[in-house]
Motif scaffolding. Structure first.
Motif, mmCIF file in Angstrom:
data_model
loop_
_atom_site.group_PDB
_atom_site.id
_atom_site.type_symbol
_atom_site.label_atom_id
_atom_site.label_comp_id
_atom_site.label_asym_id
_atom_site.label_seq_id
_atom_site.Cartn_x
_atom_site.Cartn_y
_atom_site.Cartn_z
ATOM 1 N N ALA A 1 8.948 5.508 -1.462
ATOM 2 C CA ALA A 1 8.088 4.455 -1.991
ATOM 3 C C ALA A 1 7.133 3.963 -0.917
ATOM 4 N N ALA A 2 5.961 3.544 -1.339
ATOM 5 C CA ALA A 2 5.034 2.919 -0.420
ATOM 6 C C ALA A 2 5.498 1.507 -0.115
ATOM 7 N N THR A 3 5.082 0.971 1.022
ATOM 8 C CA THR A 3 5.417 -0.405 1.360
ATOM 9 C C THR A 3 4.268 -1.317 0.993
ATOM 10 N N GLY A 4 4.565 -2.584 0.784
ATOM 11 C CA GLY A 4 3.537 -3.573 0.511
ATOM 12 C C GLY A 4 3.014 -3.569 -0.904
ATOM 13 N N VAL A 5 3.707 -2.918 -1.849
ATOM 14 C CA VAL A 5 3.247 -2.907 -3.227
ATOM 15 C C VAL A 5 3.665 -4.194 -3.931
ATOM 16 N N ALA A 6 2.891 -4.575 -4.927
ATOM 17 C CA ALA A 6 3.196 -5.791 -5.673
ATOM 18 C C ALA A 6 4.095 -5.483 -6.865
ATOM 19 N N TYR A 7 4.977 -6.405 -7.174
ATOM 20 C CA TYR A 7 5.809 -6.317 -8.374
ATOM 21 C C TYR A 7 4.877 -6.317 -9.583
ATOM 22 N N GLY B 1 9.095 -4.208 1.378
ATOM 23 C CA GLY B 1 7.740 -4.720 1.496
ATOM 24 C C GLY B 1 7.126 -5.214 0.212
ATOM 25 N N MET B 2 7.860 -5.179 -0.892
ATOM 26 C CA MET B 2 7.301 -5.597 -2.180
ATOM 27 C C MET B 2 6.937 -7.079 -2.169
ATOM 28 N N THR B 3 5.824 -7.409 -2.799
ATOM 29 C CA THR B 3 5.369 -8.791 -2.927
ATOM 30 C C THR B 3 5.401 -9.225 -4.393
ATOM 31 N N GLU B 4 5.233 -10.511 -4.627
ATOM 32 C CA GLU B 4 5.192 -11.091 -5.975
ATOM 33 C C GLU B 4 6.489 -10.842 -6.756
ATOM 34 N N VAL B 5 7.604 -10.752 -6.047
ATOM 35 C CA VAL B 5 8.896 -10.533 -6.692
ATOM 36 C C VAL B 5 9.314 -11.801 -7.445
ATOM 37 N N PRO B 6 9.790 -11.695 -8.684
ATOM 38 C CA PRO B 6 10.274 -12.879 -9.408
ATOM 39 C C PRO B 6 11.396 -13.576 -8.643
ATOM 40 N N ARG B 7 11.563 -14.859 -8.922
ATOM 41 C CA ARG B 7 12.528 -15.662 -8.175
ATOM 42 C C ARG B 7 13.924 -15.627 -8.778
ATOM 43 N N ALA B 8 14.041 -15.247 -10.065
ATOM 44 C CA ALA B 8 15.322 -15.447 -10.743
ATOM 45 C C ALA B 8 15.707 -14.300 -11.667
#
Length: 400
Positions: free
Chosen positions: A105-111, A269-276
């Motif tokens: 997987a690439a790093t830094g990808v957004a959810y 590195g994933m961003t915008e991951v849900p909190r719950a």
């Protein structure tokens, strides 16, 4: 989800294949390609269910099945790290690791953002967005197994009307007087993720779309497992009056593929991951004493998983032992309180044996903080060898 939802979801028998046979991939240039290997045999998991949103859900529990017991080969070298998007195969990674190869997987990808409506094809595209963040192959729609999905949903709609029970869900078809009963339809129900739900908008209640169901399946730890399987190549799919079906376990839909690394969710590195985690999944990950007990299933923090797909066998988990798991808020260097962690085959951490094959999962006690970077550390022995894992992800503002 971004919209008001009243949802009841269920996941079907998580049948799969234990690897049998060997295959190796050849590394490409800066990226690298993973090999594939198909095989037979298998392990099966009985039906489980997920409910989300308001109202009581149908908790359908089940028992692990039995199957083959052969160890497969290892896929090729994982792709390069440090990229910003999944790359192509072999040397399409380019110089300097600008993109990850197909083996990683690439790093830094957004959810992927929350889905809103759409047809069956939109549901396929939504799942492919998730798989792309992991560098996994894209799936296609299988017409043959879609027929069984459609038939089973028609059975559920008729049964719900008979019983006066909106959102009735069942993987089997016990009512043989139902005009849509057939052995083929029942088999599809047992081999599929199923969901039902409503979205309340300005025009009133509308049926949940397949893409919206995909978002919630990925949010649940038991539901995401078959959908993020590296060997998944195609699914049967159908959507009808708020009911949704993904048949991943029909013959030929999932092949056996053993990567040389764990599939991490959320990926490094994933961003915008849900909190719950939205709650109401069955088996219930927030009732660690007995996930199969049924009843109310509470929400928790976003559930983190590492799955060594096809590294174990039917009789032996790939996970030998787990000595320590931690989740750390990197802004304060404070550990996050965990409700529990699960590890397939590890005593006192595998209360629903067979439902979390070759997987380790962390369940935070409460919703994570928005816009915060977390580090995951797992010290485990996998197939008798030390296999420490450490990676980070960043939450967004989205709840689930």
């Amino acid at each position: 989800m971004g919209i008001a939802l009243s949802l009841t979801l269920s996941v079907g028998a998580c049948g799969g294949s234990d690897p049998n046979g060997a295959g190796t991939g050849q590394p490409g240039g800066a990226g690298g390609t993973g090999g594939t290997t198909a095989g037979s045999g298998g392990w099966g998991v009985g039906g489980s269910s997920l409910t989300a949103g308001a109202g009581a859900g149908a908790l359908l529990g089940g028992s692990p099945g039995v199957g083959g017991d052969a160890l497969g080969g290892v896929a090729g070298t994982a792709g390069g790290q440090g990229g910003t998007a999944p790359g192509g195969s072999g040397d399409s990674g380019g110089s300097g690791g600008a993109a990850a190869g197909s083996g990683g997987a690439a790093t830094g990808v957004a959810y992927p953002p929350a889905a809103h409506g759409g047809d069956t094809e939109a549901g396929i595209q939504e799942l492919n967005r998730y798989r792309a963040t992991l560098g996994l192959s894209q799936i296609t729609l299988d017409a043959a197994s879609s027929d069984g999905c459609t038939g089973h949903l028609q059975y559920l709609v008729e049964e719900a009307q008979k019983l006066g029970q909106m959102g009735y869900l069942e993987h089997t078809e016990p009512d043989h007087a139902n005009s849509h009963y057939s052995a083929q339809n029942e088999q599809a129900g047992e081999a599929s993720d199923l969901a039902w739900g409503e979205a309340n908008g300005p025009g009133g209640a509308t049926g949940q779309s397949l893409a919206e169901a995909v978002d919630l399946w990925i949010n649940g730890v038991y539901h995401r497992t078959p959908l993020l399987n590296p060997g998944l190549t195609k699914v049967g799919a159908a959507s009808l009056q708020g009911y949704n079906c993904f048949n991943y376990n029909a013959a030929g839909n999932t092949t056996v593929l053993k990567l040389d690394h764990a599939v991490l969710w959320p990926t490094s590195g994933m961003t915008e991951v849900p909190r719950a985690f939205g709650g109401n999944e069955g088996p219930c990950p927030t009732t660690p004493d007995n996930p199969l007990a049924g009843g109310k299933c509470n929400s928790a923090g976003f559930i983190i998983s590492a799955n060594y797909y096809n590294w174990g066998t039917n009789r032996q988990s790939a996970i030998t032992s787990v000595s320590d798991v931690t989740l750390t808020d990197t802004s304060t260097q404070s550990p996050v309180t965990l409700l529990t962690f699960y590890a397939d085959g590890v005593a006192s951490h595998d209360p629903a044996h067979g439902y979390m094959k070759d997987e380790i999962a962390l369940v935070p006690q409460a919703a994570l903080t928005a816009n915060t970077t977390y580090r995951v550390d797992i010290n485990a022995i996998v197939n008798g060898t030390a296999a420490p894992l450490s990676w980070s992800f960043t939450t967004g503002s989205r709840s689930q």
